[in-house]
Design an enzyme around this catalytic site. Structure first.
Site, PDB file in Angstrom:
ATOM      1  N   ASP A  43     -44.248  51.056  56.792  1.00  7.09           N
ATOM      2  CA  ASP A  43     -44.826  51.803  57.924  1.00  7.09           C
ATOM      3  C   ASP A  43     -46.193  50.915  58.509  1.00  7.09           C
ATOM      4  O   ASP A  43     -47.150  51.834  59.003  1.00  7.09           O
ATOM      5  CB  ASP A  43     -45.152  53.301  57.698  1.00  7.09           C
ATOM      6  CG  ASP A  43     -44.056  54.111  57.202  1.00  7.09           C
ATOM      7  OD1 ASP A  43     -42.737  53.814  57.786  1.00  7.09           O
ATOM      8  OD2 ASP A  43     -44.060  54.960  56.477  1.00  7.09           O
ATOM      9  N   HIS A  71     -38.907  52.465  62.460  1.00  7.11           N
ATOM     10  CA  HIS A  71     -39.676  51.376  63.380  1.00  7.11           C
ATOM     11  C   HIS A  71     -40.219  51.960  64.622  1.00  7.11           C
ATOM     12  O   HIS A  71     -39.139  52.270  65.353  1.00  7.11           O
ATOM     13  CB  HIS A  71     -39.089  50.035  63.266  1.00  7.11           C
ATOM     14  CG  HIS A  71     -39.051  49.212  62.127  1.00  7.11           C
ATOM     15  ND1 HIS A  71     -38.360  48.221  61.808  1.00  7.11           N
ATOM     16  CD2 HIS A  71     -39.220  49.882  60.650  1.00  7.11           C
ATOM     17  CE1 HIS A  71     -38.201  47.877  60.501  1.00  7.11           C
ATOM     18  NE2 HIS A  71     -38.882  48.882  59.664  1.00  7.11           N
ATOM     19  N   THR A 332     -38.850  58.622  59.342  1.00  8.78           N
ATOM     20  CA  THR A 332     -37.403  58.726  59.024  1.00  8.78           C
ATOM     21  C   THR A 332     -37.349  59.933  58.549  1.00  8.78           C
ATOM     22  O   THR A 332     -36.225  60.862  58.615  1.00  8.78           O
ATOM     23  CB  THR A 332     -36.879  57.870  58.128  1.00  8.78           C
ATOM     24  OG1 THR A 332     -37.021  56.543  58.555  1.00  8.78           O
ATOM     25  CG2 THR A 332     -35.560  57.888  57.576  1.00  8.78           C
TER      26      THR A 332
END
Ligand code: GDP
Ligand code: IMO
Ligand code: MG
EC number: 6.3.4.4
Length: 457
Positions: A43, A71, A332
């Site tokens: 990240d 992303h 996520t």
């Protein structure tokens, strides 16, 4: 913006071979690819860096990981998040390639494409190429990921904190040679079905509570396979042609990050693929000679999602400030990211493995309000500095971090667009990082969107 494509020594592979193999290899290297890699625990802003470079790339490739990655790319105020699709899919003029090293959950792939299409991403499936050698993540791999986490918790009192996307179980199937690939799905379906059933049985013998509606799964997989078929190519040959055909700008987008690498990361609190530079070669069939620039991406501080050692973590007001100001929530899983000071020991370690040619330092703007900023510069064990990054997690937990303290610049940097727009104290902070790692910083991020990236050279 310039990233060196070094197509200068490019020659078509149709040229007659030179006198010696060695000479030919040197003269006929082909195009060089540029690789973007996470240098911390993920990240770092890889998506944003790839998006920036992808505006002039012909091809953007994913080489490892699966939809455990998240992303974020912000273009014209619209936020896209990509998990399996290369972030370069936004560029309608470039081809996106999912390489053999990636593990693909087909329902996840199509869901992601369709969701982004609703946001305005048109024609993504026409510019996506998928390697026939990529392994498939099945729904039951994801269920098993969850069961393994429960088992770890019960046995050891702690789990890994995986994304439960089936990444570990799928790479396990791959390594144990029972996995199934895209080429298997598109080949003889009878054969695929029987291997699928065997794989299910193997997992059921390990996890008796696992129930799988095999016929329903096979029916869905057949449908997904047909939707995928037009995108599938022999990935190795596709890449070979891209490297040795006309000069091309090829970008590899790393997923996950160095400290999550299965070999080099904080094992066992890692993911199941090589997220360092070697993964670009093995995950796409790229010879090492074709690797050009390797860009490491790091935040101006450190974050980590999930469990595992984090020497510079700040379980205090500073950590909370970084978490809230930085909106540090996993793309996520929606989990809060743990936050701490920048750790130059891990960045130097990531550089030892990856050989970065430059670094992108993101999220400098998040530090704007701090009175003072610390940076971890060394680890000590029993009062003595150690020159390496410990392999053993118990040792790492015992390591004491030595910090350098910098005065905060207490100025809003979000509107800065060039080096001279940054306050002197921020410049000082950046130069210190650069000197300490021994790698030039090429970009400094001061905001989410494309234009919030200062290019240094
Ligand atoms: P990746 O997994 O490495 O691509 O990174 P993520 O997208 O998971 O997380 C990075 C987050 O930071 C995203 O929300 C980005 O929009 C954001 N981001 C990236 N660069 C900057 C920056 O320079 N400043 C700020 N404020 N946010 C940034
Ligand atoms: P991007 O590409 C942050 C972490 C998980 C967990 C460990 C193992 O967005 O930087 P897995 O599901 O891979 O078996 O989980 O690795 N993890 C990530 N953390 N960013 C990622 O990817 C990650 N991919 C995996 O949180 O601790
Ligand atoms: Mg991410």
């Amino acid at each position: 913006m310039s990233f060196t494509w070094s197509a200068k020594d490019h020659k078509s592979y149709t040229n007659p071979p030179a006198a010696t193999g060695l000479k030919r290899a040197r003269n006929d290297t082909g195009n060089k690819v540029t690789v973007v890699l996470g240098a911390q625990w993920g990240d770092e802003g890889k998506g944003k860096v790839v998006d920036l470079l992808a505006t002039e790339a012909d091809m953007v490739c994913r080489c490892q990981g699966g939809n455990n990655a998240g992303h974020t790319v912000v273009v014209d105020g619209k936020e896209y998040d990509f998990h399996l699709l290369p972030s370069g899919i936004i560029n309608s003029k470039s081809i996106s390639l999912i390489g053999n090293g990636v593990v693909i959950h087909l329902p996840g792939l199509f869901e992601e494409g369709d969701k982004n299409e609703k946001k305005g991403l048109k024609g993504w499936d026409k510019r996506l190429i998928v390697s026939d050698r990529a392994h498939l993540v099945f729904d039951f791999h994801q269920v098993v990921d969850g069961l393994q986490e429960t088992q770890r918790q019960a046995q050891e009192g702690k789990n890994i904190g995986t994304t439960k996307k089936g990444i570990g179980p799928t790479y396990s199937s791959k390594a144990s040679r029972t996995g199934l690939r895209v080429c298997d799905l598109l080949g003889d379906f009878k054969d695929f079905s029987s291997r699928f059933k065997n794989l299910v049985q193997q997992y059921q013998s390990m996890y008796p509570s696992l129930t799988v509606d095999v016929e329903d799964q096979l029916k869905k997989l057949k449908e997904y396979g047909e939707r995928l078929r037009p995108m599938v190519r022999d990935g190795v040959y596709y890449m070979y042609e891209a490297l040795h055909g006309a000069p091309k700008k090829i970008l590899v987008e790393g997923a996950n990050a160095a400290l999550l690498d299965i070999d080099f990361g904080t094992y066992p609190f890692v993911t199941s693929s090589n997220c360092t530079v070697g993964g670009a070669c093995t995950g796409l069939g790229i010879p090492p000679l074709n690797i050009g620039d390797v860009f490491g991406v790091s935040k101006a501080y450190t974050t980590r999602v999930g469990i595992g050692a984090f020497p510079t973590e700040q379980l205090n007001a500073v950590g909370e400030l970084l978490q809230t100001r930085g909106h540090e929530v996993g793309v996520t899983t929606g989990r809060k990211r743990r936050c701490g000071w920048l750790d130059l020991v891990i960045l130097r370690y990531a550089h030892m493995i990856n050989g970065f040619t430059a670094i992108a330092l993101t999220k400098l703007d998040i530090l704007d309000v701090l009175d003072e900023i610390k940076v971890g510069v060394a680890y000590k064990l029993n009062g003595k500095r150690i020159p390496h990054f410990p392999a053993n997690m118990e040792v790492l937990h015992k390591a004491e971090v030595e910090y350098e303290t910098f005065p905060g610049w207490k100025t809003d940097t979000s509107a800065a667009r060039k080096w001279n727009d940054l306050p002197a104290k921020a410049q000082n902070y950046i130069r210190f990082i650069e000197n300490h790692i021994g790698v030039p910083i090429k970009w400094v991020g001061v905001g989410k969107s494309r234009e919030c990236m200062i290019q240094m050279f």
